[in-house]
Design a protein around this motif. Structure first.
Motif, mmCIF file in Angstrom:
data_model
loop_
_atom_site.group_PDB
_atom_site.id
_atom_site.type_symbol
_atom_site.label_atom_id
_atom_site.label_comp_id
_atom_site.label_asym_id
_atom_site.label_seq_id
_atom_site.Cartn_x
_atom_site.Cartn_y
_atom_site.Cartn_z
ATOM 1 N N ILE B 302 0.838 -1.213 0.000
ATOM 2 C CA ILE B 302 0.000 0.000 0.000
ATOM 3 C C ILE B 302 0.863 1.250 0.000
ATOM 4 O O ILE B 302 0.565 2.235 -0.693
ATOM 5 N N GLU B 303 1.963 1.232 0.731
ATOM 6 C CA GLU B 303 2.877 2.385 0.730
ATOM 7 C C GLU B 303 3.381 2.672 -0.681
ATOM 8 O O GLU B 303 3.482 3.827 -1.097
ATOM 9 N N VAL B 306 0.614 4.300 -2.638
ATOM 10 C CA VAL B 306 0.359 5.655 -2.132
ATOM 11 C C VAL B 306 1.462 6.595 -2.594
ATOM 12 O O VAL B 306 1.220 7.723 -3.027
ATOM 13 N N GLN B 307 2.686 6.117 -2.524
ATOM 14 C CA GLN B 307 3.841 6.923 -2.899
ATOM 15 C C GLN B 307 3.755 7.331 -4.369
ATOM 16 O O GLN B 307 4.055 8.467 -4.725
ATOM 17 N N GLY B 309 1.127 7.758 -5.989
ATOM 18 C CA GLY B 309 -0.071 8.542 -6.262
ATOM 19 C C GLY B 309 -1.170 7.733 -6.928
ATOM 20 O O GLY B 309 -2.126 8.292 -7.458
ATOM 21 N N GLU B 310 -1.064 6.405 -6.889
ATOM 22 C CA GLU B 310 -2.101 5.558 -7.486
ATOM 23 C C GLU B 310 -3.244 5.318 -6.511
ATOM 24 O O GLU B 310 -4.330 4.907 -6.904
ATOM 25 N N LEU B 311 -2.948 5.543 -5.232
ATOM 26 C CA LEU B 311 -3.927 5.258 -4.191
ATOM 27 C C LEU B 311 -3.934 6.438 -3.224
ATOM 28 O O LEU B 311 -2.873 6.947 -2.847
ATOM 29 N N LEU B 312 -5.114 6.890 -2.829
ATOM 30 C CA LEU B 312 -5.198 7.952 -1.831
ATOM 31 C C LEU B 312 -4.695 7.442 -0.491
ATOM 32 O O LEU B 312 -5.074 6.341 -0.081
ATOM 33 N N PRO B 313 -3.914 8.230 0.236
ATOM 34 C CA PRO B 313 -3.488 7.836 1.576
ATOM 35 C C PRO B 313 -4.685 7.459 2.461
ATOM 36 O O PRO B 313 -4.650 6.472 3.195
ATOM 37 N N LEU B 314 -5.758 8.243 2.335
ATOM 38 C CA LEU B 314 -6.968 7.984 3.112
ATOM 39 C C LEU B 314 -7.511 6.593 2.837
ATOM 40 O O LEU B 314 -7.946 5.868 3.733
ATOM 41 N N GLN B 315 -7.451 6.231 1.551
ATOM 42 C CA GLN B 315 -7.969 4.942 1.130
ATOM 43 C C GLN B 315 -7.040 3.811 1.584
ATOM 44 O O GLN B 315 -7.494 2.768 2.034
ATOM 45 N N ALA B 317 -5.138 3.877 4.143
ATOM 46 C CA ALA B 317 -5.346 3.720 5.584
ATOM 47 C C ALA B 317 -6.580 2.869 5.846
ATOM 48 O O ALA B 317 -6.559 1.974 6.686
ATOM 49 N N GLN B 318 -7.639 3.142 5.105
ATOM 50 C CA GLN B 318 -8.870 2.374 5.314
ATOM 51 C C GLN B 318 -8.682 0.899 4.989
ATOM 52 O O GLN B 318 -9.184 0.029 5.694
#
Lengths: 325, 325
Positions: B302-303, B306-307, B309-315, B317-318
């Protein structure tokens, strides 16, 4: 509250429809669980359209002239055709529901400018929840086509550190005559600034502002260099006489160019995303923990004993955690 | 590992027995659950004997001469009969089990001084676990009768912020000729200092050190004032020529007197205790969360998204939190 279907939000934002943008931001800020799922769906869909704005944080203590400065700075941008979004993080908005911008005299001209969009951003309730949804709001504004995002914060709480963690450029506004007006300003904040602007550099104050500029510039040279190798300049400006505003904008553009070239801007944004991930996890863990039934009473009791030195913090933590785990 | 009965630890510490003190610190640092219960019992018992020392944090980048300075400063204290404990937070000790003090040339004279006690303090493993048990170690040293506690940190990680949160006085060591040697120093750290000492102010370097002193003193005047109203002075010192050491000690005593009188020292310690409580809770929540089986792999995946920019940090985290809650 009435919600739109996801596609309406997405299409509206991508078309730059402000009414839809405003409703999407309200959706993102909502605490309702059903809203949060919808918000995430909208954010996810517009994610490819985000990241193209210059992200600027602005801080300074009350009285430094932030609104007047942002108005002058914003008008300078919109007069050259730039689309600008101003997000004002308001620590009091939790209680008063938007007190910063409730004051109608703030940014009066800019708020009627068709190229500008001004929106208060609630600071959130929980500890660490400062500027809770400001990042998401910034992404929505980027997807709606805004080219410059200004995030304003008051520089007295912890919100400025959070804002520093979501922008490319962090501007600190200061008054000439350091002293009393620094009272309450967070220590360490000067060392986070990418530039300092001495405001109200006009009339009787012009000479003092210039002296302050030189002093601060000398002081900043003694700071540890930023990871970006950028040396923060100090400028003077006058919103009243519209002086120094253009120079500041050129400086921000230079910063953007230089840090894009040396790769720091992208690395910094990647790191910000990672930090945001971990911060969100931490917030959610803490929120769930501190919102347990009966927790406020137990916490208050243990805090009181810890404060008086009757109980070890470690032990207090264990007492509170035992019931949880 | 062989442990003593609780009363032996308690009586030994209270009698100032160094061997028992060392074993109690090892106990407090242990990760074993059975040890932690015993450690808490010992700490709780000696709590009334704690809080009487002057707590000093010392930081500075590698090369600034921390060991030499602490040796000179420590000898000055012990020569007037003061009992001194030096806790060195070693970021590398996690791996090398005590590398800072593994180097036998460090503080050679002080380490043989009967009034001095030197102990490395492991920085702990988890994020935020910096100086994990340093506070508890400090309390044990206080209970054992040490009147001055020096906590040394290297000034490049986040350990100095943690140390700032456990001491009364925070001293920053700097070299003359700001520039390269500041590289890697944490930004914001200068604004936390209660005093800056320019080291190696001797020989060819004396004039440069004096110039640096004036420059830093001017710069510090531009900082926001500390909540304690203390204005951080800048001094020069030479461990080699034993100059400036006594002046620094007098300064620390003056700080202690003034802040005890205006009530700030006690309020600060109370606030530090509260912060420690909340930090401990946060650390425990995060430790449990990140140590779940399979978490490192899922987190890394997930990191990475996120890094990029393919995934929202908020997402992200969820996604990680859903499996937990």
């Amino acid at each position: 509250m009435h919600r739109l279907p996801p596609d309406h939000y997405i299409a509206g934002i991508q078309a730059g429809d402000r009414l839809v943008l405003s409703r999407a931001i309200t959706l993102v800020e909502s605490q309702l669980e059903s809203d949060q799922a919808l918000a995430l769906q909208v954010l996810e869909a517009v994610l490819p359209q985000t990241g193209n704005a210059i992200r600027i944080g602005i801080t300074g203590v009350p009285g430094v002239g932030k609104s007047t400065f942002i108005e002058a700075f914003g008008k300078h941008l919109t007069s050259s055709g730039k689309k600008l979004a101003v997000l004002a993080i308001d620590p009091s908005s939790q209680r008063s529901h938007g007190s910063i911008l409730g004051d109608k005299t703030r940014m009066e001209t800019l708020s009627m400018d068709p190229l500008a969009y001004i929106r208060p951003s609630p600071s959130g309730g929980s500890a660490g929840g400062v500027g809770n949804k400001t990042r998401e709001t910034m992404l929505l504004c980027e997807a709606a086509g805004f080219e410059v995002i200004l995030i304003e914060t008051v520089g007295v709480g912890q919100s400025e550190t959070v804002v520093h963690g979501m922008v490319d450029f962090f501007l600190l506004l200061m008054l000439a005559g350091a002293g009393d007006e620094l009272q309450g300003m967070k220590r360490g904040i000067m060392e986070l600034a990418d530039a300092i602007a001495i405001t109200k550099a006009d009339g009787d104050n012009a000479a003092a502002a210039e002296r302050a500029r030189v002093e601060y510039q000398n002081a900043l040279h003694l700071f540890p260099p930023a990871p970006s190798q950028w040396i923060p300049p100090v400028l003077t400006c006058s919103a009243l006489q519209n002086q120094g505003i253009e120079a500041l904008w050129r400086l921000i553009l230079e910063h953007q160019t230089r840090l894009t070239q040396n790769g720091f801007r992208d690395r910094n944004r990647q790191q910000q995303n990672l930090d945001w991930l971990h911060r969100t996890i931490r917030q959610q863990l803490e929120t769930r923990f501190y919102r347990q039934p009966g927790m406020p009473e137990r916490l208050a009791q243990i805090e009181s004993q810890v404060q008086k030195g009757e109980l070890l913090p470690l032990q207090g933590a264990q007492l509170l955690l035992t019931s949880w785990l």
